[in-house]
Design an enzyme around this catalytic site. Structure first.
Site, PDB file in Angstrom:
ATOM      1  N   SER A 149       0.873  -1.190   0.000  1.00 16.54           N
ATOM      2  CA  SER A 149       0.000   0.000   0.000  1.00 16.54           C
ATOM      3  C   SER A 149       0.902   1.229   0.000  1.00 16.54           C
ATOM      4  O   SER A 149       2.087   1.144   0.364  1.00 16.54           O
ATOM      5  CB  SER A 149      -0.840  -0.011   1.280  1.00 16.54           C
ATOM      6  N   TYR A 162      -2.006  -0.917  10.227  1.00 15.82           N
ATOM      7  CA  TYR A 162      -2.038  -1.120   8.766  1.00 15.82           C
ATOM      8  C   TYR A 162      -0.710  -0.697   8.145  1.00 15.82           C
ATOM      9  O   TYR A 162      -0.135  -1.425   7.325  1.00 15.82           O
ATOM     10  CB  TYR A 162      -3.205  -0.317   8.179  1.00 15.82           C
TER      11      TYR A 162
HETATM   12  N1  LIG Z   1      -8.696  -0.239  -1.613  1.00 12.58           N
HETATM   13  C1  LIG Z   1      -7.618   0.472  -1.363  1.00 12.58           C
HETATM   14  O1  LIG Z   1      -7.670   1.715  -1.404  1.00 12.58           O
HETATM   15  C2  LIG Z   1      -6.317  -0.202  -1.036  1.00 12.58           C
HETATM   16  C3  LIG Z   1      -5.160   0.605  -0.974  1.00 12.58           C
HETATM   17  C4  LIG Z   1      -3.939   0.009  -0.685  1.00 12.58           C
HETATM   18  C5  LIG Z   1      -3.861  -1.350  -0.476  1.00 12.58           C
HETATM   19  N2  LIG Z   1      -4.996  -2.111  -0.526  1.00 12.58           N
HETATM   20  C6  LIG Z   1      -4.839  -3.538  -0.285  1.00 12.58           C
HETATM   21  O2  LIG Z   1      -5.395  -4.273  -1.361  1.00 12.58           O
HETATM   22  C7  LIG Z   1      -5.757  -5.576  -0.898  1.00 12.58           C
HETATM   23  C8  LIG Z   1      -7.159  -5.873  -1.371  1.00 12.58           C
HETATM   24  O3  LIG Z   1      -8.058  -4.967  -0.732  1.00 12.58           O
HETATM   25  P1  LIG Z   1      -9.415  -4.439  -1.406  1.00 12.58           P
HETATM   26  O4  LIG Z   1      -9.318  -2.976  -1.472  1.00 12.58           O
HETATM   27  O5  LIG Z   1      -9.715  -5.226  -2.618  1.00 12.58           O
HETATM   28  O6  LIG Z   1     -10.440  -4.742  -0.213  1.00 12.58           O
HETATM   29  P2  LIG Z   1     -11.603  -5.815  -0.076  1.00 12.58           P
HETATM   30  O7  LIG Z   1     -12.075  -5.728   1.326  1.00 12.58           O
HETATM   31  O8  LIG Z   1     -12.581  -5.622  -1.183  1.00 12.58           O
HETATM   32  O9  LIG Z   1     -10.860  -7.214  -0.326  1.00 12.58           O
HETATM   33  C9  LIG Z   1     -10.115  -7.885   0.658  1.00 12.58           C
HETATM   34  C10 LIG Z   1     -10.486  -9.350   0.619  1.00 12.58           C
HETATM   35  O10 LIG Z   1      -9.628 -10.054   1.531  1.00 12.58           O
HETATM   36  C11 LIG Z   1     -10.424 -11.030   2.170  1.00 12.58           C
HETATM   37  N3  LIG Z   1      -9.821 -11.412   3.440  1.00 12.58           N
HETATM   38  C12 LIG Z   1      -9.670 -10.640   4.545  1.00 12.58           C
HETATM   39  N4  LIG Z   1      -9.127 -11.354   5.533  1.00 12.58           N
HETATM   40  C13 LIG Z   1      -8.925 -12.606   5.045  1.00 12.58           C
HETATM   41  C14 LIG Z   1      -8.388 -13.797   5.611  1.00 12.58           C
HETATM   42  N5  LIG Z   1      -7.957 -13.852   6.890  1.00 12.58           N
HETATM   43  N6  LIG Z   1      -8.326 -14.900   4.840  1.00 12.58           N
HETATM   44  C15 LIG Z   1      -8.774 -14.859   3.550  1.00 12.58           C
HETATM   45  N7  LIG Z   1      -9.297 -13.772   2.973  1.00 12.58           N
HETATM   46  C16 LIG Z   1      -9.376 -12.653   3.720  1.00 12.58           C
HETATM   47  C17 LIG Z   1     -11.777 -10.360   2.361  1.00 12.58           C
HETATM   48  O11 LIG Z   1     -12.817 -11.318   2.613  1.00 12.58           O
HETATM   49  C18 LIG Z   1     -11.927  -9.604   1.060  1.00 12.58           C
HETATM   50  O12 LIG Z   1     -12.625 -10.364   0.081  1.00 12.58           O
HETATM   51  C19 LIG Z   1      -5.581  -5.555   0.616  1.00 12.58           C
HETATM   52  O13 LIG Z   1      -4.337  -6.166   0.963  1.00 12.58           O
HETATM   53  C20 LIG Z   1      -5.538  -4.070   0.931  1.00 12.58           C
HETATM   54  O14 LIG Z   1      -4.846  -3.802   2.131  1.00 12.58           O
HETATM   55  C21 LIG Z   1      -6.213  -1.572  -0.812  1.00 12.58           C
END
Ligand SMILES: NC(=O)c1ccc[n+]([C@@H]2O[C@H](COP(=O)([O-])OP(=O)(O)OC[C@H]3O[C@@H](n4cnc5c(N)ncnc54)[C@H](O)[C@@H]3O)[C@@H](O)[C@H]2O)c1
Length: 267
Positions: A149, A162
Site C-alpha cells: 500500500s 495497517y
Molecule cells: N482499496 C484500497 O484503497 C487499497 C489501498 C492500498 C492497499 N490495498 C490492499 O489491497 C488488498 C485488497 O483490498 P481491497 O481494497 O480489494 O479490499 P476488499 O475488502 O474488497 O478485499 C479484501 C479481501 O480479503 C479477504 N480477506 C480478509 N481477511 C482474510 C483472511 N484472513 N483470509 C482470507 N481472505 C481474507 C476479504 O474477505 C476480502 O474479500 C488488501 O491487501 C488491501 O490492504 C487496498
C-alpha cells in the site's frame, strides 16, 4: 491475448479473490487466458466473484474457488495442495488478502485490532510465500505479487497497524527475493493508493462519516484528481505476473495517481 502478457495454460491463485482488487485481477488474468483459483474466507462473496469472472471474462470452466483463512497455516497448505493436485501447480500467485483494521491514534489503537491486522496482512502474506514458493522453486519458474500500500511508503495518521503491516509486506518481498537467488522465481510488491473498493469506503466512513464526501476528499490527494479503480491495480499486477516483467523482481510498483509525488500527500 497473445504475446508476453498471455496467460493461456497458466494457473493463477489470488487470495482476497472475493474482494475488489483481487476480483478485478481475476477478471484481467482470466481474460488473458489464465485458469484462476480465488481464495478467500468469505464463501458467499467468493461464489459471487467467481460468477462475475466467468461472465465478464467468458471463463466458465477456468475459475474455481477455495474457502480459506490466510492466517491459518493448515488452510494455506490446503489451497496450495488443491492447486497442485487439481490444477497442476501455481504459475502466478497474487498474495493479496488484507484488512484495514481501525483508524485510531497510536496511543489509542486497540491492541487486539493491531494483532488481527498483523495476522492477516503480515502472517497471511508470509504463509502464502512459505507454501506457494516451494512448488515454483521446484519448477524453476513462477511469479508472485504481494499487495502492500502507499502506507508502506509514508506515514498515514491513524494507521499504526495497517502501515506497520504494509511496511512488513515490502520487507517480506525483499527478503523473499534474497532467498530466491538463482531460482527463476520473481516476487514484486504493488502499492495501491486510494482505490474504490469496500475497504476504502469503510475507511473513509470511519474518517469522515459520509462515504461520498470522504471519497471526494481523498480523491484530491492524488495529482490525477480521483480515486483509482480496482482494474487500474489489476492491470499492473497482471503485468508483474506476466513474462512481460521477466526482468522485474523485488520492485515496489506505486499505483496511486501520483499521490506520493507531491508534498501534500494526505499523510
Ligand atoms: N482499496 C484500497 O484503497 C487499497 C489501498 C492500498 C492497499 N490495498 C490492499 O489491497 C488488498 C485488497 O483490498 P481491497 O481494497 O480489494 O479490499 P476488499 O475488502 O474488497 O478485499 C479484501 C479481501 O480479503 C479477504 N480477506 C480478509 N481477511 C482474510 C483472511 N484472513 N483470509 C482470507 N481472505 C481474507 C476479504 O474477505 C476480502 O474479500 C488488501 O491487501 C488491501 O490492504 C487496498
Amino acid at each position: 491475448m497473445s504475446g508476453s502478457q498471455d496467460f493461456t495454460g497458466r494457473v493463477a491463485v489470488i487470495t482476497g479473490g472475493a474482494g475488489g482488487i483481487g476480483g478485478a485481477t481475476a477478471i484481467v488474468l482470466a481474460r488473458r487466458g489464465a485458469r484462476v483459483l480465488l481464495v478467500d474466507r468469505d464463501r458467499g462473496a467468493l461464489e459471487r466473484a467467481a460468477t462475475r469472472v466467468a461472465t465478464e471474462a467468458d471463463a466458465a470452466g477456468r475459475v474455481g474457488v477455495f474457502v480459506a483463512d490466510v492466517t491459518d497455516e493448515a488452510q494455506v497448505r490446503a489451497y496450495v495442495e488443491h492447486a497442485r493436485e487439481e490444477l497442476g501447480g501455481i504459475d502466478a500467485f497474487y498474495n493479496n488478502a488484507g484488512i484495514e483494521g481501525a483508524v485510531a491514534h497510536i496511543t489509542e489503537y486497540p491492541t487486539e485490532v493491531f494483532d488481527q491486522v498483523i495476522a492477516v496482512n503480515v502472517r497471511g502474506v508470509f504463509l502464502g510465500l512459505k507454501h506457494v514458493l516451494p512448488g515454483m522453486i521446484a519448477r524453476g519458474r513462477g511469479a508472485v505479487v504481494n499487495t502492500a500500500s502507499i502506507a508502506a511508503a509514508t506515514g498515514l495518521a491513524g494507521s499504526a497497524a495497517y502501515g506497520a503491516a504494509k511496511h512488513a509486506v515490502v520487507g517480506l518481498t525483499k527478503m523473499a527475493v534474497a532467498d530466491l537467488k538463482d531460482s527463476g522465481v520473481r516476487v514484486n510488491a504493488v502499492l495501491p493508493g486510494m482505490i474504490d473498493t469496500r475497504m476504502l469506503r469503510a475507511l473513509v466512513e470511519q474518517l469522515v462519516g459520509d462515504v461520498d464526501e470522504g471519497l471526494a476528499a481523498v480523491a484530491g490527494a492524488a495529482p490525477l484528481g480521483r480515486v483509482g479503480t480496482p482494474f487500474e491495480v489489476a492491470e499492473v499486477v497482471a503485468f508483474l505476473l506476466s513474462d512481460a516483467a521477466s526482468y522485474v523482481t523485488g520492485a515496489e510498483y506505486l499505483v496511486e495517481g501520483g499521490a506520493l509525488a507531491t508534498l501534500d500527500n494526505g499523510g
